[in-house]
Design a protein around this motif. Structure first.
Motif, PDB file in Angstrom:
ATOM      1  N   UNK A  76       9.467  35.506 -98.003  1.00  0.00           N
ATOM      2  CA  UNK A  76       8.981  35.977 -96.695  1.00  0.00           C
ATOM      3  C   UNK A  76      10.000  36.892 -96.039  1.00  0.00           C
ATOM      4  N   UNK A  77      11.253  36.472 -96.023  1.00  0.00           N
ATOM      5  CA  UNK A  77      12.286  37.243 -95.333  1.00  0.00           C
ATOM      6  C   UNK A  77      12.565  38.579 -96.020  1.00  0.00           C
ATOM      7  N   UNK A  78      12.412  38.621 -97.344  1.00  0.00           N
ATOM      8  CA  UNK A  78      12.598  39.874 -98.080  1.00  0.00           C
ATOM      9  C   UNK A  78      11.432  40.840 -97.884  1.00  0.00           C
ATOM     10  N   UNK A  79      10.279  40.299 -97.475  1.00  0.00           N
ATOM     11  CA  UNK A  79       9.093  41.142 -97.329  1.00  0.00           C
ATOM     12  C   UNK A  79       8.376  41.390 -98.647  1.00  0.00           C
ATOM     13  N   UNK A  80       8.464  40.426 -99.572  1.00  0.00           N
ATOM     14  CA  UNK A  80       7.807  40.574-100.869  1.00  0.00           C
ATOM     15  C   UNK A  80       6.298  40.715-100.676  1.00  0.00           C
ATOM     16  N   UNK A  81       5.685  41.658-101.401  1.00  0.00           N
ATOM     17  CA  UNK A  81       4.270  41.956-101.229  1.00  0.00           C
ATOM     18  C   UNK A  81       3.369  40.995-102.002  1.00  0.00           C
ATOM     19  N   UNK A  82       3.788  40.603-103.200  1.00  0.00           N
ATOM     20  CA  UNK A  82       2.942  39.827-104.092  1.00  0.00           C
ATOM     21  C   UNK A  82       3.750  38.671-104.668  1.00  0.00           C
ATOM     22  N   UNK A  83       3.187  37.454-104.588  1.00  0.00           N
ATOM     23  CA  UNK A  83       3.939  36.253-104.951  1.00  0.00           C
ATOM     24  C   UNK A  83       3.188  35.485-106.036  1.00  0.00           C
TER      25      UNK A  83
ATOM     26  N   UNK B 257      -0.950  26.042-100.921  1.00  0.00           N
ATOM     27  CA  UNK B 257      -1.193  26.064 -99.477  1.00  0.00           C
ATOM     28  C   UNK B 257       0.090  26.365 -98.714  1.00  0.00           C
ATOM     29  N   UNK B 258       1.201  25.781 -99.141  1.00  0.00           N
ATOM     30  CA  UNK B 258       2.475  26.042 -98.468  1.00  0.00           C
ATOM     31  C   UNK B 258       2.867  27.507 -98.579  1.00  0.00           C
ATOM     32  N   UNK B 259       2.713  28.087 -99.771  1.00  0.00           N
ATOM     33  CA  UNK B 259       3.049  29.498 -99.927  1.00  0.00           C
ATOM     34  C   UNK B 259       2.149  30.376 -99.065  1.00  0.00           C
ATOM     35  N   UNK B 260       0.865  30.014 -98.954  1.00  0.00           N
ATOM     36  CA  UNK B 260      -0.028  30.803 -98.106  1.00  0.00           C
ATOM     37  C   UNK B 260       0.377  30.716 -96.632  1.00  0.00           C
ATOM     38  N   UNK B 261       0.667  29.530 -96.154  1.00  0.00           N
ATOM     39  CA  UNK B 261       1.006  29.368 -94.739  1.00  0.00           C
ATOM     40  C   UNK B 261       2.371  29.981 -94.422  1.00  0.00           C
ATOM     41  N   UNK B 262       3.279  29.983 -95.398  1.00  0.00           N
ATOM     42  CA  UNK B 262       4.597  30.586 -95.186  1.00  0.00           C
ATOM     43  C   UNK B 262       4.559  32.103 -95.298  1.00  0.00           C
ATOM     44  N   UNK B 263       3.595  32.621 -96.062  1.00  0.00           N
ATOM     45  CA  UNK B 263       3.471  34.069 -96.290  1.00  0.00           C
ATOM     46  C   UNK B 263       2.013  34.481 -96.057  1.00  0.00           C
ATOM     47  N   UNK B 264       1.561  34.421 -94.810  1.00  0.00           N
ATOM     48  CA  UNK B 264       0.121  34.486 -94.524  1.00  0.00           C
ATOM     49  C   UNK B 264      -0.590  35.746 -94.977  1.00  0.00           C
ATOM     50  N   UNK B 265       0.075  36.901 -94.890  1.00  0.00           N
ATOM     51  CA  UNK B 265      -0.611  38.156 -95.227  1.00  0.00           C
ATOM     52  C   UNK B 265      -0.152  38.736 -96.556  1.00  0.00           C
ATOM     53  N   UNK B 266       0.472  37.913 -97.383  1.00  0.00           N
ATOM     54  CA  UNK B 266       0.961  38.363 -98.676  1.00  0.00           C
ATOM     55  C   UNK B 266       0.027  37.892 -99.785  1.00  0.00           C
ATOM     56  N   UNK B 267      -0.012  38.666-100.844  1.00  0.00           N
ATOM     57  CA  UNK B 267      -0.830  38.282-101.990  1.00  0.00           C
ATOM     58  C   UNK B 267      -0.194  37.084-102.688  1.00  0.00           C
ATOM     59  N   UNK B 268      -0.959  36.005-102.806  1.00  0.00           N
ATOM     60  CA  UNK B 268      -0.502  34.818-103.529  1.00  0.00           C
ATOM     61  C   UNK B 268      -1.321  34.741-104.813  1.00  0.00           C
TER      62      UNK B 268
END
Length: 347
Positions: free
Chosen positions: A240-247, A276-287
């Motif tokens: 999240x802090x790095x601003x990664x686009x796709x996880x 779910x945790x990755x989605x809530x931590x990175x809400x607008x990023x591709x998971x």
């Protein structure tokens, strides 16, 4: 300290549990980042609250991606010749796994892979090599093939070539590479337990080089390598802090011949909580639900897409994936829409 709303999730009331996770989604949708304590609470969610948690994750996913799913196709362009000692990897120097070993594929094979990717509905073609980092021949070959793939198939290109210098990253960007994958794999605290030939910071430095060269960053990890929940939270927050686009979220495929062979720490419900945790931590990023989903999510794979919004279709690097038709059927049954070539995966 765990926030009061999350602490209340231990209640036996289904309505109260639903309200707790719904409230957390409300805060995320309002632009407030979740805390470390909240992320840990998600991973510790009682099984009887799992559907409420997934509903909360889906609300966040739906805002940013609707019911759209992007498909990715992997090409193992150089196999089994890596000098690193990553303990999860069948291609590492310490692996005894029986896998194909070959140097960089020629132009025709790479183009054939792109054709298959397009036929299978993938928007992104991932070119992957096993290496500490690319040599001059390899990076030159990628520079040459990327424009040709784009002309013929209009695919986005993700390159996964190992550690990159600033100069190498800029060359890839100039050639038209859209994004670079370089997984951090786990939290920095745990990293030395799975690899000793490079550091977690080496990987983060490559991501910074990719970002500075103007490409999108693709980076995720592997769940089930013996890490603690706090290590997964550390990883999710770093991305999240790095601003990664796709996880991409992988679940350990404990391949025979690797140091982690035989390890099986996961159950499908925990895997859903991780997504779910990755989605809530990175809400607008591709998971992306990545390697190991067939092994660990099993019959619950469709539920994973209420948190995640992309999949690999077809096989992985050295292991088989689910048949593409099974993925298409799953998406149809969910009422989800595959993002077509040339479309953006976001809003």
């Amino acid at each position: 300290m765990t926030p009061p709303a999350v602490a209340d999730s231990s209640t036996n009331s289904p309505v109260a549990a639903s309200q707790v996770w719904s409230s957390l989604a409300d805060r995320v949708l309002a632009g407030l980042p979740i805390t470390e304590a909240e992320a840990l609470a998600v991973l510790a969610c009682p099984d009887n609250e799992l559907l409420s948690l997934l509903d909360a994750a889906y609300r966040v996913r739906r805002k940013h991606f609707g019911n759209r799913v992007q498909l990715y196709f992997l090409m193992n362009a150089k196999s089994g010749l890596c000098p690193e000692d990553c303990s999860y990897c069948s291609q590492s120097k310490i692996s005894k796994a029986e896998i194909p070993k070959y140097n960089l594929l020629d132009r025709e094979r790479l183009l054939e892979g792109a054709r298959i990717a397009a036929e299978q509905g993938a928007c992104t073609y991932c070119i992957v090599i096993s290496a500490r980092g690319p040599n001059e021949r390899e990076i030159s070959a990628v520079e040459a093939i990327v424009p040709e793939i784009k002309r013929q198939h209009d695919l986005k290109i993700c390159a996964c070539l190992g550690l990159l210098s600033d100069e190498q990253a800029q060359r890839l960007s100039n050639a038209g590479v859209d994004r670079v994958n370089h997984n951090v794999n786990t939290g920095g605290t745990y990293y030395s337990k799975i690899c000793t030939t490079h550091t977690h910071e080496d990987r983060v430095a490559t991501l910074r080089s990719v970002r500075d060269a103007g490409m999108e960053m693709c980076s995720g990890g592997i769940v089930g390598m013996g890490e603690q929940p706090a290590d997964l939270v550390e990883m999710a927050f770093l991305l999240r802090d790095l601003g990664v686009h796709s996880i991409p979220v992988n679940f350990l495929n404990a391949i025979d011949g690797t140091p982690l062979a035989g390890r099986s720490d996961l159950d499908p419900r925990y895997c859903l909580k991780v997504l779910a945790m990755f989605r809530l931590a990175n809400p607008d990023r591709e998971i992306r639900i990545a390697g190991g989903r067939e092994i660990h999510l099993r019959s619950l794979q469709p539920l994973g897409l209420y948190a995640a919004n992309s999949l690999f279709v077809g096989d992985y690097l050295t292991t088989k994936g689910q048949a593409p038709q099974a993925d298409y059927d799953m998406l149809t049954d969910l009422g989800f829409e595959v993002v077509m070539t040339g479309e953006a995966a976001g809003n």
